[in-house]
Every structure is written in structure tokens, then in C-alpha cells.
Design an enzyme around this catalytic site. Structure first.
Site, PDB file in Angstrom:
ATOM      1  NE  ARG A 137      -2.480   1.170   3.562  1.00 35.37           N
ATOM      2  CZ  ARG A 137      -3.249   1.133   4.653  1.00 35.37           C
ATOM      3  NH1 ARG A 137      -4.564   1.021   4.541  1.00 35.37           N
ATOM      4  NH2 ARG A 137      -2.719   1.180   5.862  1.00 35.37           N
ATOM      5  CE  LYS A 233      -1.737   4.635   6.955  1.00 34.69           C
ATOM      6  NZ  LYS A 233      -3.002   5.098   7.537  1.00 34.69           N
ATOM      7  CD  GLU A 266     -11.636   7.378   4.879  1.00 39.58           C
ATOM      8  OE1 GLU A 266     -11.011   6.315   5.036  1.00 39.58           O
ATOM      9  OE2 GLU A 266     -11.242   8.294   4.125  1.00 39.58           O
TER      10      GLU A 266
END
Length: 384
Positions: A137, A233, A266
Site C-alpha cells: 500500500r 495514505k 470513513e
């Protein structure tokens, strides 16, 4: 004519302004005594200004050994702070176990421009949990952020460095956090003048995973990041920070974002899931939010509950806030919270206001997986 005693009376300690100094410097001199008064006055003003400068601007020029000494003292004076056990920096090309020198250059673009990405892997009973999944990721995030790997670094080398850093820390329970940055070099927007990107990693002491307690959440009034940035991220976490602060100010644990269409998205650092009265496990689609590694692992593990007949199905679904608040159970999912049951959202009690059986079952599954899962999710740390 004024007496000598009047000229020698005690000097008051009140500060003297620049305007007062200017006024006195422009006052005409009528006689010698006035001249002496003004001389005393100017002397007093100069002393007062000097004292103020000394008191206000206490900024000595330090040598490198003095800086290191003060950094160590600063660390030692911090109570109840996390223990930083080891740090790797590609800038220095090695690992340190001295928290005082676990630093990043101020001209690193991750520091002053937010041009960096990060990820985290848990250390549980001497094993790195889902390191490969988190590593994949961060590499995707780095590509999205147009951050190249440092020269001579590839995925395998980064993985070995991360394992070596965990080993040097001797940490058996905690977390390994790591960053890929555009790198140090200047304070510009452009990265064209930078020498190369940078890799940083740090090991933070923690505790073995344990079942979390039920929590309260609110609906965030802070706009969430658009999909291009929400699915990456990156270190640009100001919206996340403000959203979490808003929740804490209102006595809640964290906040929940709604997307531009009004669907549940989220939390600031976790995914959210719902179990309906029909025993369906529902989660928002990952197209506009971060695809959580823990959330994806929970989805895999939850298949066992479907096999056992405790869940009817697992699927991704667009849910409104009203639908979410009517759920039988609600959970937050993430590496920091594991699977935390939500007992209240805004003023709405979720279910019966107590931790539900399926939330507890999901917690048990993830803790079991962290402690005894297959080699695909657990890598043993080779301590020296």
C-alpha cells in the site's frame, strides 16, 4: 535648579517605549542640569532596552555536542511519552537506538510541504503483522504522490530494512511506522532540485492487542479529502486531525465522515462497518476512501462467521447516515483500534447500546490472526 538627589533617585523597573526614547531625544536642552538629566535618562533607557533583549531573546548559539545534550535532556524530561526504540533513515544510511537523534531534516519536503506517504505494521509477539500488505500500500501511495524510491532501493530492500529495524529495536509488541518522502534539499514547491527521496522508519513500544471497549462517535463537520487524496495514505492529515479534535471536544472518541453524496465514508484513521438486523456485514466501497489493510483482512476472516451461519453475507454497500444509525451493530476497523464496537453515534444509540456478539466475534478473529495467523500475514522478527 534640581538637586543632585533628584537626579540620583531610584530608576523604576517599568519598560520604556521607543516613543518615549524619541520624545526625550528631541526635547530641547535649557541648561546644564537638564543636559545631565537627559544623559541619565538616556543611559537608563539603554539599560532597560538591553535588559529586555536579554530576557526576551534567550537564543544562544550552540555547538553540535550542546545540541545533542539538550535533545537528550528534552527526551528525558518528557513523561508518559511513547518509547521510540529504533529508527532507520536513508539520509544517514543506518539505524539508531538513541531517541535524541531520531530526527528528520527540516528541509525535507515531507516536513514543510507534506510531500510524503506512510504506513504502519503491528509487531505482535515478536512478529510483524501484515507487513507485505502494508508495504504494497505504501508503494501504491508513493506512486500516486509521484515519489520515486531512493536510489538503489527496491521493494525487497525496503522490506529487509524494515525487518532489520524491528530486530534492532528488540520490540516484541508495538508498531513499526515508516515513511517515503520526496526528500530533503530545499524549501521550494518543486522537487526537481532534490538529490533523492528518503525512507524513514521507527519502532514504537506498545502492548499486546486486547479487546477494545465500546465508544461514541459523532458526524464530522470537517470536509473530508477528495477521493484522489483520500485513497492515498499521505502525511497530509490536517482534515483528519481537525475532525478528531472536533469529536474529542464533544466528548466522543472520533468522528465519521460522509462523502459528497451523503453516504457514509470513513473515520479519520479507520474504516467503518455495520451489521444489520438481517445479519449482513456491510462496509462502504473503497473507491472514495482508504482501503484499510485491517478492514480487508477482517472481511476475509468474517467468511468464517458466514460458514458458521452467524452472518448471512458480507458486501460493500452505499449507506446513508440514517441507515447506519439503524444498524444492529456498528464497528470501527483499523490497525490502531482493531475492531471497536460503536455504542452511540451522535444522539442515536446503536442497537441496544451494548457491545454486540458479532463485533466481539470479529475482535476475537483479528486477535487470533495477529497471534497465530498464517505466514502470509505474520513474519517472525529475527532478534539478535
Amino acid at each position: 535648579m534640581n538637586s543632585l538627589q533628584s537626579l540620583l533617585k531610584p530608576i523604576p523597573q517599568s519598560p520604556i517605549s521607543d516613543a518615549e526614547l524619541t520624545a526625550h531625544s528631541q526635547r530641547p536642552l535649557n541648561n546644564s542640569c537638564n543636559s545631565r538629566q537627559l544623559s541619565f535618562r538616556r543611559f537608563r533607557i539603554r539599560c532597560s532596552i538591553a535588559d529586555t533583549v536579554d530576557r526576551t531573546f534567550d537564543a544562544p548559539v550552540l555547538g553540535s555536542s550542546q545540541v545533542l545534550e539538550r535533545l537528550r535532556a528534552s527526551r528525558e524530561n518528557q513523561e508518559n511519552q511513547p518509547q521510540f526504540l529504533a529508527m532507520y533513515s536513508s539520509v544517514v544510511g543506518g539505524i539508531t537506538t538513541d531517541p535524541a537523534v531520531m530526527v528528520i531534516p527540516i528541509d525535507d519536503h515531507m516536513v514543510h510541504r507534506g510531500h510524503g506517504v506512510f504506513d504502519t505494521a503491528a509487531i505482535v509477539d515478536g512478529h510483524l503483522y501484515e507487513l507485505d500488505q502494508h508495504l504494497d500500500r505504501i508503494l501504491r501511495s508513493a506512486s500516486m504522490a509521484k515519489i520515486n524510491l531512493p536510489v538503489s532501493y527496491d521493494r525487497e530492500k525496503i522490506k529487509n530494512i524494515l525487518i532489520r529495524t524491528a530486530s534492532a529495536s528488540k520490540c516484541r509488541n508495538g508498531q513499526l511506522r515508516y515513511w517515503l518522502s520526496a526528500g530533503p534539499g530545499n524549501f521550494l514547491l518543486s522537487t526537481s532540485g532534490l538529490h533523492q527521496s528518503a525512507l524513514y522508519a521507527i519502532v514504537i513500544q506498545g502492548k499486546p492487542p486486547s479487546p477494545p471497549k465500546g465508544i461514541k462517535v459523532i458526524t464530522s463537520s470537517i470536509p473530508m479529502k477528495p477521493p484522489q487524496f483520500a485513497t492515498m495514505k499521505s502525511v497530509n492529515y490536517l482534515p483528519n486531525v481537525l475532525s478528531n479534535m472536533e469529536a474529542e471536544e464533544k466528548g466522543a472518541y472520533t468522528a465519521i465522515w460522509l462523502d459528497s453524496e451523503g453516504f457514509i465514508a470513513e473515520g479519520p484513521s479507520m474504516n467503518v462497518g455495520f451489521i444489520t438486523k438481517d445479519k449482513e456485514f456491510l462496509m462502504p466501497h473503497f473507491d472514495k476512501i482508504l482501503s484499510g489493510c485491517t478492514a480487508k483482512r477482517i472481511i476475509t476472516l468474517a467468511e468464517r462467521l458466514v460458514t458458521e451461519g452467524r452472518l448471512r453475507s458480507i458486501r460493500f454497500e452505499n449507506l446513508t447516515m440514517e441507515e447506519g444509525k439503524k444498524a444492529e451493530e456498528m464497528v470501527l476497523i483499523g490497525s490502531g483500534v482493531l475492531v471497536s464496537p460503536v455504542l452511540q453515534w451522535d444522539e442515536q444509540i446503536i442497537g441496544d447500546g451494548r457491545e454486540g456478539p458479532l463485533a466481539r466475534a470479529l475482535v476475537d478473529l483479528i486477535i487470533e490472526d495477529m497471534k497465530s495467523g498464517p505466514p502470509t500475514v505474520r513474519i517472525r522478527v529475527p532478534y539478535e
